[in-house]
Design a protein around this motif. Structure first.
Motif, PDB file in Angstrom:
ATOM      1  N   LEU A   5      -2.528  36.818  63.779  1.00 33.63           N
ATOM      2  CA  LEU A   5      -2.661  37.566  65.031  1.00 33.63           C
ATOM      3  C   LEU A   5      -3.612  36.865  65.993  1.00 33.63           C
ATOM      4  O   LEU A   5      -3.377  36.824  67.206  1.00 33.63           O
ATOM      5  CB  LEU A   5      -3.157  38.983  64.733  1.00 33.63           C
ATOM      6  N   GLY A   6      -4.715  36.300  65.458  1.00 39.33           N
ATOM      7  CA  GLY A   6      -5.658  35.583  66.311  1.00 39.33           C
ATOM      8  C   GLY A   6      -5.031  34.367  66.965  1.00 39.33           C
ATOM      9  O   GLY A   6      -5.236  34.105  68.156  1.00 39.33           O
ATOM     10  N   CYS A   7      -4.254  33.599  66.205  1.00 40.81           N
ATOM     11  CA  CYS A   7      -3.589  32.423  66.770  1.00 40.81           C
ATOM     12  C   CYS A   7      -2.592  32.834  67.848  1.00 40.81           C
ATOM     13  O   CYS A   7      -2.485  32.185  68.902  1.00 40.81           O
ATOM     14  CB  CYS A   7      -2.887  31.639  65.666  1.00 40.81           C
ATOM     15  N   GLU A   8      -1.861  33.917  67.606  1.00 37.84           N
ATOM     16  CA  GLU A   8      -0.898  34.397  68.597  1.00 37.84           C
ATOM     17  C   GLU A   8      -1.612  34.830  69.873  1.00 37.84           C
ATOM     18  O   GLU A   8      -1.156  34.544  70.991  1.00 37.84           O
ATOM     19  CB  GLU A   8      -0.107  35.568  68.011  1.00 37.84           C
ATOM     20  N   LEU A   9      -2.734  35.511  69.734  1.00 38.83           N
ATOM     21  CA  LEU A   9      -3.479  35.965  70.900  1.00 38.83           C
ATOM     22  C   LEU A   9      -4.039  34.782  71.688  1.00 38.83           C
ATOM     23  O   LEU A   9      -3.971  34.746  72.926  1.00 38.83           O
ATOM     24  CB  LEU A   9      -4.604  36.906  70.461  1.00 38.83           C
ATOM     25  N   LEU A  10      -4.587  33.787  70.992  1.00 39.55           N
ATOM     26  CA  LEU A  10      -5.115  32.610  71.684  1.00 39.55           C
ATOM     27  C   LEU A  10      -4.023  31.895  72.475  1.00 39.55           C
ATOM     28  O   LEU A  10      -4.279  31.346  73.550  1.00 39.55           O
ATOM     29  CB  LEU A  10      -5.739  31.651  70.668  1.00 39.55           C
ATOM     30  N   ALA A  11      -2.819  31.898  71.932  1.00 42.59           N
ATOM     31  CA  ALA A  11      -1.721  31.200  72.606  1.00 42.59           C
ATOM     32  C   ALA A  11      -1.277  31.921  73.876  1.00 42.59           C
ATOM     33  O   ALA A  11      -0.668  31.291  74.751  1.00 42.59           O
ATOM     34  CB  ALA A  11      -0.540  31.049  71.655  1.00 42.59           C
ATOM     35  N   HIS A  12      -1.559  33.229  74.000  1.00 47.94           N
ATOM     36  CA  HIS A  12      -1.051  33.994  75.142  1.00 47.94           C
ATOM     37  C   HIS A  12      -2.139  34.423  76.128  1.00 47.94           C
ATOM     38  O   HIS A  12      -1.813  34.999  77.176  1.00 47.94           O
ATOM     39  CB  HIS A  12      -0.295  35.230  74.645  1.00 47.94           C
ATOM     40  N   LEU A  13      -3.403  34.179  75.811  1.00 53.33           N
ATOM     41  CA  LEU A  13      -4.457  34.565  76.754  1.00 53.33           C
ATOM     42  C   LEU A  13      -4.348  33.757  78.043  1.00 53.33           C
ATOM     43  O   LEU A  13      -4.046  32.554  78.013  1.00 53.33           O
ATOM     44  CB  LEU A  13      -5.838  34.325  76.134  1.00 53.33           C
ATOM     45  N   PRO A  14      -4.594  34.384  79.193  1.00 54.89           N
ATOM     46  CA  PRO A  14      -4.621  33.605  80.433  1.00 54.89           C
ATOM     47  C   PRO A  14      -5.817  32.650  80.428  1.00 54.89           C
ATOM     48  O   PRO A  14      -6.791  32.862  79.687  1.00 54.89           O
ATOM     49  CB  PRO A  14      -4.778  34.681  81.518  1.00 54.89           C
ATOM     50  N   PRO A  15      -5.754  31.570  81.229  1.00 55.84           N
ATOM     51  CA  PRO A  15      -6.891  30.634  81.280  1.00 55.84           C
ATOM     52  C   PRO A  15      -8.188  31.356  81.624  1.00 55.84           C
ATOM     53  O   PRO A  15      -8.196  32.274  82.459  1.00 55.84           O
ATOM     54  CB  PRO A  15      -6.482  29.650  82.386  1.00 55.84           C
ATOM     55  N   LEU A  16      -9.270  30.960  80.987  1.00 56.57           N
ATOM     56  CA  LEU A  16     -10.557  31.594  81.252  1.00 56.57           C
ATOM     57  C   LEU A  16     -11.011  31.301  82.678  1.00 56.57           C
ATOM     58  O   LEU A  16     -10.775  30.204  83.197  1.00 56.57           O
ATOM     59  CB  LEU A  16     -11.611  31.073  80.267  1.00 56.57           C
ATOM     60  N   PRO A  17     -11.670  32.274  83.316  1.00 56.09           N
ATOM     61  CA  PRO A  17     -12.127  32.037  84.698  1.00 56.09           C
ATOM     62  C   PRO A  17     -13.260  31.029  84.739  1.00 56.09           C
ATOM     63  O   PRO A  17     -13.970  30.808  83.760  1.00 56.09           O
ATOM     64  CB  PRO A  17     -12.598  33.429  85.138  1.00 56.09           C
ATOM     65  N   ALA A  18     -13.430  30.427  85.908  1.00 57.08           N
ATOM     66  CA  ALA A  18     -14.469  29.415  86.072  1.00 57.08           C
ATOM     67  C   ALA A  18     -15.842  30.020  86.295  1.00 57.08           C
ATOM     68  O   ALA A  18     -16.865  29.355  86.096  1.00 57.08           O
ATOM     69  CB  ALA A  18     -14.113  28.491  87.242  1.00 57.08           C
ATOM     70  N   ASP A  19     -15.905  31.273  86.723  1.00 55.30           N
ATOM     71  CA  ASP A  19     -17.202  31.892  86.976  1.00 55.30           C
ATOM     72  C   ASP A  19     -17.116  33.393  86.721  1.00 55.30           C
ATOM     73  O   ASP A  19     -16.032  33.967  86.547  1.00 55.30           O
ATOM     74  CB  ASP A  19     -17.687  31.610  88.406  1.00 55.30           C
ATOM     75  N   ALA A  20     -18.291  34.026  86.713  1.00 48.00           N
ATOM     76  CA  ALA A  20     -18.369  35.452  86.359  1.00 48.00           C
ATOM     77  C   ALA A  20     -17.672  36.341  87.385  1.00 48.00           C
ATOM     78  O   ALA A  20     -17.202  37.431  87.039  1.00 48.00           O
ATOM     79  CB  ALA A  20     -19.836  35.859  86.217  1.00 48.00           C
ATOM     80  N   ALA A  21     -17.595  35.895  88.642  1.00 48.18           N
ATOM     81  CA  ALA A  21     -16.990  36.740  89.672  1.00 48.18           C
ATOM     82  C   ALA A  21     -15.527  37.031  89.385  1.00 48.18           C
ATOM     83  O   ALA A  21     -14.994  38.069  89.806  1.00 48.18           O
ATOM     84  CB  ALA A  21     -17.126  36.056  91.039  1.00 48.18           C
ATOM     85  N   ALA A  22     -14.860  36.136  88.657  1.00 46.32           N
ATOM     86  CA  ALA A  22     -13.434  36.312  88.374  1.00 46.32           C
ATOM     87  C   ALA A  22     -13.177  37.065  87.063  1.00 46.32           C
ATOM     88  O   ALA A  22     -12.020  37.258  86.686  1.00 46.32           O
ATOM     89  CB  ALA A  22     -12.742  34.949  88.332  1.00 46.32           C
ATOM     90  N   LEU A  23     -14.243  37.481  86.354  1.00 44.68           N
ATOM     91  CA  LEU A  23     -14.051  38.141  85.062  1.00 44.68           C
ATOM     92  C   LEU A  23     -13.272  39.462  85.145  1.00 44.68           C
ATOM     93  O   LEU A  23     -12.390  39.706  84.319  1.00 44.68           O
ATOM     94  CB  LEU A  23     -15.408  38.391  84.392  1.00 44.68           C
ATOM     95  N   PRO A  24     -13.555  40.348  86.102  1.00 38.33           N
ATOM     96  CA  PRO A  24     -12.786  41.607  86.139  1.00 38.33           C
ATOM     97  C   PRO A  24     -11.280  41.373  86.255  1.00 38.33           C
ATOM     98  O   PRO A  24     -10.493  42.033  85.575  1.00 38.33           O
ATOM     99  CB  PRO A  24     -13.355  42.329  87.367  1.00 38.33           C
ATOM    100  N   ALA A  25     -10.877  40.421  87.094  1.00 39.49           N
ATOM    101  CA  ALA A  25      -9.443  40.152  87.252  1.00 39.49           C
ATOM    102  C   ALA A  25      -8.863  39.574  85.962  1.00 39.49           C
ATOM    103  O   ALA A  25      -7.737  39.923  85.567  1.00 39.49           O
ATOM    104  CB  ALA A  25      -9.228  39.189  88.423  1.00 39.49           C
ATOM    105  N   TRP A  26      -9.611  38.689  85.300  1.00 42.38           N
ATOM    106  CA  TRP A  26      -9.134  38.106  84.043  1.00 42.38           C
ATOM    107  C   TRP A  26      -8.967  39.185  82.981  1.00 42.38           C
ATOM    108  O   TRP A  26      -7.963  39.201  82.253  1.00 42.38           O
ATOM    109  CB  TRP A  26     -10.126  37.044  83.565  1.00 42.38           C
ATOM    110  N   ARG A  27      -9.913  40.100  82.892  1.00 43.90           N
ATOM    111  CA  ARG A  27      -9.829  41.157  81.890  1.00 43.90           C
ATOM    112  C   ARG A  27      -8.652  42.086  82.167  1.00 43.90           C
ATOM    113  O   ARG A  27      -8.007  42.576  81.224  1.00 43.90           O
ATOM    114  CB  ARG A  27     -11.149  41.930  81.841  1.00 43.90           C
ATOM    115  N   ARG A  28      -8.341  42.334  83.431  1.00 40.26           N
ATOM    116  CA  ARG A  28      -7.161  43.149  83.739  1.00 40.26           C
ATOM    117  C   ARG A  28      -5.883  42.447  83.289  1.00 40.26           C
ATOM    118  O   ARG A  28      -4.944  43.092  82.799  1.00 40.26           O
ATOM    119  CB  ARG A  28      -7.117  43.453  85.244  1.00 40.26           C
TER     120      ARG A  28
END
Length: 475
Positions: free
Chosen positions: A412-435
């Motif tokens: 399950l962890g490998c599957e999740l890593l394969a589908h996560l969106p790219p991590l944001p470059a800074d903290a300001a973009a975290l809310p959108a990434w989490r959505r």
């Protein structure tokens, strides 16, 4: 508007005393010089005017060293997070860790440091509670202003060491009994990476190893404030569920695929892609028998999690007009002699049967509470064992092949890593990434299992897999 702004500017300029500017500039310069001196002391072992500071190590302080040979960064790391040199393990020196109480490996508790006790530790090798530090810890020859500079530098590590680092996926691993957690981490680091063929890089995993849960929560809070944690990725929380409920991580920090048997209370954490815990499994077992008018809940009095689950289930059953009895033993003669049959649910690990009481027709229990030898003994006495699993333990494509918890979490962890969106470059973009993460489709493992991001709203968890032990087909 322009006139008002000019007036405000004129008033502010007129109110400034040139001597105030001079004082402020002098103070800022002194702070900068103190921080720079602290950095040189910590990183290079160089004190005021570039002198090499001296220190003594070994039993009785018999070995004298100078300069870079005794720089703090050698053992504690340039960022103060701790580490080791040779056989010595150096603790975290960032001030949020030093300034708070902590529990040692031997169970003793040392208070947090302040400026005075830090000075005693650095000069005399004595901890905040008066206990002598390891002889490998240098005893430094520091002047008062040099000690103030080190103090300022350690406090600055909380704020500045990784302020520019982008948010990361953080994996929590306990330092004690960590072999299963380490094996999972190795598996996730070596996942097949189909995204690489498309030029997309899989998110890296940053690891936080902790000795006690309050220390982990303090570290999480500091990193969360700095915007350095996108989410906790599969934090290893087996045996730490109660501690997490008592001291939850920051509310905004999601837990992706937490590794837990007991399950996590919704109010204790923001869980996405969580496998159903034992309480959800117990509810599914109860829901399977809607006509049962009476339930007997077995829980070991020495098992606080089971006691809490029994209280919750008893209140729910009573609210539906179903008789419920909590028992501390499956072998109490008064319990066994009840004329009215009751459905029996084991919330604690299943003990082997005794020979001096009547057997029951059936026992229901979460699979993690099944001991193989005890189960064999119950089966030999004609008792049906009904199990609840957090996932299907057998793949449809390979009906004779059982899937263990370690394999399940790794896949399950490998599957999740394969589908996560790219991590944001800074903290300001975290809310959108989490959505984006919360809106991901279910994790689909071909011919085996689907895991949605959020658990169903119904009290009986539809993801729970129910089957007889050992080999009846699932449904």
């Amino acid at each position: 508007m322009a006139s008002s702004a000019s007036t405000v500017s004129a008033v502010a300029t007129a109110a400034i005393d040139p001597s105030d500017l001079s004082t402020a500039t002098t103070a800022a310069t002194a702070d900068a010089q103190r921080l720079e001196l602290g950095r040189r002391l910590y990183q290079l072992g160089l004190g005021r005017d570039g002198r090499e500071i001296g220190a003594r190590i070994g039993a009785g302080g018999t070995v004298g060293l100078r300069g870079g040979a005794v720089a703090c960064a050698n053992c504690h790391g340039g960022d103060g997070r701790g580490g080791g040199e040779g056989w010595v393990r150096a603790p975290d020196l960032r001030w949020f860790a030093l300034g708070r109480p902590r529990q040692r490996d031997d169970g003793s508790r040392r208070p947090g440091y302040d400026r005075a006790t830090l000075g005693r530790a650095l000069r005399a090798g004595v901890a905040a509670d008066g206990v002598g530090l390891d002889p490998a810890m240098p005893r430094y020859d520091l002047a008062d202003d040099e000690l103030d500079a080190v103090f300022a530098h350690l406090r600055g590590l909380d704020r500045g060491a990784d302020a520019s680092a982008p948010p990361a996926l953080l994996v929590l691993l306990p330092e004690r009994d960590a072999a299963p957690a380490e094996r999972l981490l190795d598996g996730w680091r070596n996942c097949p990476d189909p995204a690489a063929a498309a030029g997309r890089k899989r998110p890296a995993l940053e690891v936080l190893r902790y000795r006690d849960w309050p220390q982990a929560v303090a570290e999480l809070a500091a990193r969360e404030r700095a915007g350095r944690v996108a989410a906790l990725f599969a934090p290893y929380l087996i045996d730490a569920e109660a501690e997490l409920a008592a001291a939850p991580p920051p509310a905004a920090l999601p837990l992706l695929l937490p590794v837990t048997l007991r399950g996590l209370a919704p109010e204790a954490a923001t869980v996405w892609f969580g496998l159903p815990g034992q309480l959800e499994q117990a509810r599914a077992l109860i829901a399977e028998r809607p006509r049962a008018g009476r339930w007997r809940l077995y829980r070991d009095p020495a098992d606080p999690a089971a006691l809490a689950q029994a209280r919750t289930l008893a209140a729910e059953l009573a609210g539906r007009g179903i008789a419920v009895e909590q028992v501390a033993s499956l072998f109490d003669p008064d319990v066994a002699a009840q004329p009215e049959p009751a459905a029996i649910l084991a919330l604690s690990p299943l003990p082997p049967p005794t020979t001096d009481v009547a057997t029951f027709a059936a026992l229901a229990l979460p699979a993690a509470n099944l001991d193989w030898d005890a189960a064999q003994a119950w089966r030999q006495r004609g008792v049906r064992l009904r199990l609840a699993h957090a996932y299907p333990p057998q793949a449809a494509a390979a009906p004779g092949q059982w899937i263990g918890p370690q394999q399940a979490w790794q896949a399950l962890g490998c599957e999740l890593l394969a589908h996560l969106p790219p991590l944001p470059a800074d903290a300001a973009a975290l809310p959108a990434w989490r959505r984006q993460v919360a809106a991901l489709p279910p994790l689909r493992l071909q011919g085996w299992f689907e895991l949605p991001a959020l658990a169903p709203a119904a009290s009986e968890d539809s993801r729970v897999n129910l089957r007889d032990w050992p080999d009846a087909p699932a449904h």
